[in-house]
Design an enzyme around this catalytic site. Structure first.
Site, PDB file in Angstrom:
ATOM      1  N   CYS A 113      45.922  40.292  66.007  1.00 20.31           N
ATOM      2  CA  CYS A 113      47.206  40.648  66.622  1.00 20.31           C
ATOM      3  C   CYS A 113      47.105  41.894  67.489  1.00 20.31           C
ATOM      4  O   CYS A 113      48.042  42.232  68.197  1.00 20.31           O
ATOM      5  CB  CYS A 113      48.258  40.855  65.546  1.00 20.31           C
ATOM      6  SG  CYS A 113      48.324  39.471  64.419  1.00 20.31           S
ATOM      7  N   HIS A 240      53.841  45.353  67.299  1.00 19.83           N
ATOM      8  CA  HIS A 240      53.505  43.950  67.060  1.00 19.83           C
ATOM      9  C   HIS A 240      54.586  43.358  66.155  1.00 19.83           C
ATOM     10  O   HIS A 240      54.932  43.936  65.124  1.00 19.83           O
ATOM     11  CB  HIS A 240      52.133  43.858  66.396  1.00 19.83           C
ATOM     12  CG  HIS A 240      51.862  42.523  65.792  1.00 19.83           C
ATOM     13  ND1 HIS A 240      52.098  41.341  66.470  1.00 19.83           N
ATOM     14  CD2 HIS A 240      51.400  42.172  64.551  1.00 19.83           C
ATOM     15  CE1 HIS A 240      51.780  40.327  65.671  1.00 19.83           C
ATOM     16  NE2 HIS A 240      51.367  40.801  64.513  1.00 19.83           N
ATOM     17  N   ASN A 270      55.809  35.511  64.086  1.00 17.81           N
ATOM     18  CA  ASN A 270      54.654  36.318  64.481  1.00 17.81           C
ATOM     19  C   ASN A 270      53.787  35.492  65.437  1.00 17.81           C
ATOM     20  O   ASN A 270      53.200  34.487  65.030  1.00 17.81           O
ATOM     21  CB  ASN A 270      53.882  36.689  63.203  1.00 17.81           C
ATOM     22  CG  ASN A 270      52.624  37.485  63.464  1.00 17.81           C
ATOM     23  OD1 ASN A 270      52.165  37.583  64.587  1.00 17.81           O
ATOM     24  ND2 ASN A 270      52.070  38.041  62.406  1.00 17.81           N
TER      25      ASN A 270
HETATM   26  N1  ACO Z   1      59.593  30.886  50.134  1.00 16.36           N
HETATM   27  C1  ACO Z   1      60.072  31.140  48.909  1.00 16.36           C
HETATM   28  N2  ACO Z   1      59.421  31.901  47.999  1.00 16.36           N
HETATM   29  C2  ACO Z   1      58.249  32.422  48.369  1.00 16.36           C
HETATM   30  C3  ACO Z   1      57.675  32.193  49.623  1.00 16.36           C
HETATM   31  C4  ACO Z   1      58.405  31.392  50.532  1.00 16.36           C
HETATM   32  N3  ACO Z   1      57.968  31.127  51.783  1.00 16.36           N
HETATM   33  N4  ACO Z   1      56.512  32.846  49.708  1.00 16.36           N
HETATM   34  C5  ACO Z   1      56.324  33.468  48.530  1.00 16.36           C
HETATM   35  N5  ACO Z   1      57.381  33.213  47.725  1.00 16.36           N
HETATM   36  C6  ACO Z   1      57.602  33.709  46.379  1.00 16.36           C
HETATM   37  C7  ACO Z   1      56.322  34.021  45.668  1.00 16.36           C
HETATM   38  O1  ACO Z   1      55.791  32.876  45.064  1.00 16.36           O
HETATM   39  C8  ACO Z   1      56.793  35.027  44.647  1.00 16.36           C
HETATM   40  O2  ACO Z   1      57.430  34.335  43.604  1.00 16.36           O
HETATM   41  P1  ACO Z   1      57.273  34.848  42.084  1.00 16.36           P
HETATM   42  O3  ACO Z   1      57.863  36.226  42.071  1.00 16.36           O
HETATM   43  O4  ACO Z   1      58.048  33.833  41.327  1.00 16.36           O
HETATM   44  O5  ACO Z   1      55.805  34.843  41.825  1.00 16.36           O
HETATM   45  C9  ACO Z   1      57.861  35.808  45.392  1.00 16.36           C
HETATM   46  O6  ACO Z   1      58.286  34.957  46.485  1.00 16.36           O
HETATM   47  C10 ACO Z   1      57.389  37.115  45.949  1.00 16.36           C
HETATM   48  O7  ACO Z   1      56.153  36.894  46.620  1.00 16.36           O
HETATM   49  P2  ACO Z   1      55.439  38.044  47.394  1.00 16.36           P
HETATM   50  O8  ACO Z   1      54.193  37.509  48.049  1.00 16.36           O
HETATM   51  O9  ACO Z   1      55.310  39.244  46.499  1.00 16.36           O
HETATM   52  O10 ACO Z   1      56.519  38.354  48.506  1.00 16.36           O
HETATM   53  P3  ACO Z   1      56.613  39.608  49.410  1.00 16.36           P
HETATM   54  O11 ACO Z   1      57.893  40.275  49.188  1.00 16.36           O
HETATM   55  O12 ACO Z   1      55.343  40.419  49.395  1.00 16.36           O
HETATM   56  O13 ACO Z   1      56.690  38.931  50.841  1.00 16.36           O
HETATM   57  C11 ACO Z   1      55.358  38.456  52.746  1.00 16.36           C
HETATM   58  C12 ACO Z   1      55.624  38.117  51.314  1.00 16.36           C
HETATM   59  C13 ACO Z   1      56.585  38.184  53.568  1.00 16.36           C
HETATM   60  C14 ACO Z   1      54.218  37.562  53.219  1.00 16.36           C
HETATM   61  C15 ACO Z   1      54.968  39.938  52.824  1.00 16.36           C
HETATM   62  O14 ACO Z   1      53.936  40.238  51.942  1.00 16.36           O
HETATM   63  C16 ACO Z   1      54.559  40.343  54.190  1.00 16.36           C
HETATM   64  O15 ACO Z   1      55.384  40.427  55.070  1.00 16.36           O
HETATM   65  N6  ACO Z   1      53.251  40.642  54.407  1.00 16.36           N
HETATM   66  C17 ACO Z   1      52.763  41.003  55.709  1.00 16.36           C
HETATM   67  C18 ACO Z   1      52.567  39.754  56.451  1.00 16.36           C
HETATM   68  C19 ACO Z   1      52.253  39.969  57.879  1.00 16.36           C
HETATM   69  O16 ACO Z   1      53.027  40.517  58.594  1.00 16.36           O
HETATM   70  N7  ACO Z   1      51.086  39.486  58.266  1.00 16.36           N
HETATM   71  C20 ACO Z   1      50.671  39.437  59.561  1.00 16.36           C
HETATM   72  C21 ACO Z   1      50.105  40.733  60.034  1.00 16.36           C
HETATM   73  S1  ACO Z   1      48.691  40.602  60.944  1.00 16.36           S
HETATM   74  C22 ACO Z   1      48.898  39.346  61.924  1.00 16.36           C
HETATM   75  O17 ACO Z   1      49.880  39.359  62.606  1.00 16.36           O
HETATM   76  C23 ACO Z   1      47.960  38.187  61.895  1.00 16.36           C
END
Ligand code: ACO
Length: 313
Positions: A113, A240, A270
């Site tokens: 990215c 980004h 994204n």
């Molecule tokens: N829908 C519903 N529930 C979900 C989903 C979904 N799509 N995805 C995960 N969950 C659930 C999980 O199973 C978990 O359930 P549990 O508590 O029963 O186990 C719960 O939601 C929380 O999961 P987490 O992974 O802890 O959720 P988090 O709040 O961390 O959010 C996310 C996940 C959005 C991916 C976050 O970690 C994030 O934004 N990370 C950065 C991602 C990013 O921006 N990456 C790209 C950067 S670099 C590039 O651009 C390539």
């Protein structure tokens, strides 16, 4: 030091809109979860259009906005992690389709990215030794084809699109760039799915989140220091567009004014290397980028890579 000026921008977004409700039919998720965790409401998916199709369309628009013709282009760069082929590079196909002159280097940059920000520095370097005045720099991604709908925390985040800029060297437009990398192949990447030939994105979401909210504020700080500017000197911070919560956390940590942060992740998801040039093109269209406007662009991504750049308009 000779700086760079962006003299035209363009974007091409595939027609097909995929809402969160539609994504919910492909994986176990829902609109409320995606909106509250990421700020994303919809994304666009290519329907058979290739990366070169998107990149060429965005580049054509940027060239039109800049009012330049193919024979004035001396460099063609595409930042992407979703090229159509390992080889030849997407940039070579843009070169062919736009009938750029033969003596024009064309190459892809793979910096996740952060690709567009790496590209600014690479394009400047090429321009310094080019006989022609303009560089085409495109960020272009077809991420929909590497999504894994069995991985619900990752597949909901991404969309397709391309953004492009036409650059030229300028003594009256200072350019400052800070680029970095902390080599890692575990947190975020795109590899063959186990036991198959199919490539797919993998990501440790919470680790990437932590990396982003630590790195982006440092990167903004380092870029300001290198440019000898203070936050008040910057009109817009263009991050980004990965996730609204990452940007909100950066605002909280840096105490920078929220209204200076451009946000469009709700419309596109994204789009990786395309996200910053798409944002810049939208901002240009809205009349936000007037002569003298100072933007600080900042990105992070697979590699792990990061970069910041001050670009004056
Ligand atoms: N829908 C519903 N529930 C979900 C989903 C979904 N799509 N995805 C995960 N969950 C659930 C999980 O199973 C978990 O359930 P549990 O508590 O029963 O186990 C719960 O939601 C929380 O999961 P987490 O992974 O802890 O959720 P988090 O709040 O961390 O959010 C996310 C996940 C959005 C991916 C976050 O970690 C994030 O934004 N990370 C950065 C991602 C990013 O921006 N990456 C790209 C950067 S670099 C590039 O651009 C390539």
């Amino acid at each position: 030091m000779t700086g760079i000026q962006i003299v035209g921008t363009g974007r091409y977004i595939p027609q097909k809109i995929v809402t969160n409700d539609e994504i919910s039919k492909l994986t176990d998720t829902n609109d409320e979860w995606i909106r509250t965790r990421t700020g994303i409401c919809q994304r666009h998916f290519s329907e058979g259009e290739t990366n070169a199709d998107l990149a060429t369309a965005a580049a054509e628009k940027a060239m039109k906005a800049a009012g330049i013709s193919p024979d004035q282009v001396g460099t063609c760069i595409v930042a992407t992690f979703t090229p159509d082929h390992i080889s030849p590079a997407v940039a070579t196909q843009v070169h062919r389709r736009l009938s750029l002159p033969e003596h024009t280097p064309a190459l892809d940059i793979s910096a996740g990215c952060t690709g567009f920000l790496y590209g600014l520095t690479v394009a400047r370097g090429f321009l310094l030794q080019s006989e022609r005045p303009y560089a085409l720099l495109v960020g272009s991604e077809v991420i929909s084809r590497v999504l894994d709908f069995n991985d619900r925390s990752t597949c909901v985040l991404f969309g397709d699109g391309a953004g492009a800029a036409v650059l030229k060297l300028s003594d009256s437009h200072p350019f400052t760039s800070v680029l970095g990398c902390k080599g890692d192949d575990q947190m975020l990447g795109c590899t063959n799915a186990p036991g198959t030939e199919r490539q797919r994105i993998f990501m440790n979401g919470s680790e990437v989140f932590r990396f982003a909210v630590e790195t982006v504020p440092h990167c903004i700080d380092d870029t300001l220091k290198k440019a000898e500017l203070s936050p008040e000197d910057i009109d817009f911070f263009v991050c980004h567009q990965a996730n609204q919560r990452i940007i909100a956390s950066v605002i909280r940590k840096t105490h920078l004014p929220e209204h200076k942060f451009y946000l469009n992740v709700h419309n596109y998801g994204n789009t990786s290397a395309a996200s910053i040039p798409i944002a810049l093109d939208e901002m240009a269209e809205k009349g936000l980028l007037k002569p003298g406007t100072r933007t600080l662009c900042v990105g992070f991504g697979a590699g792990l890579t990061w970069g910041g750049a001050v670009v004056e308009w």
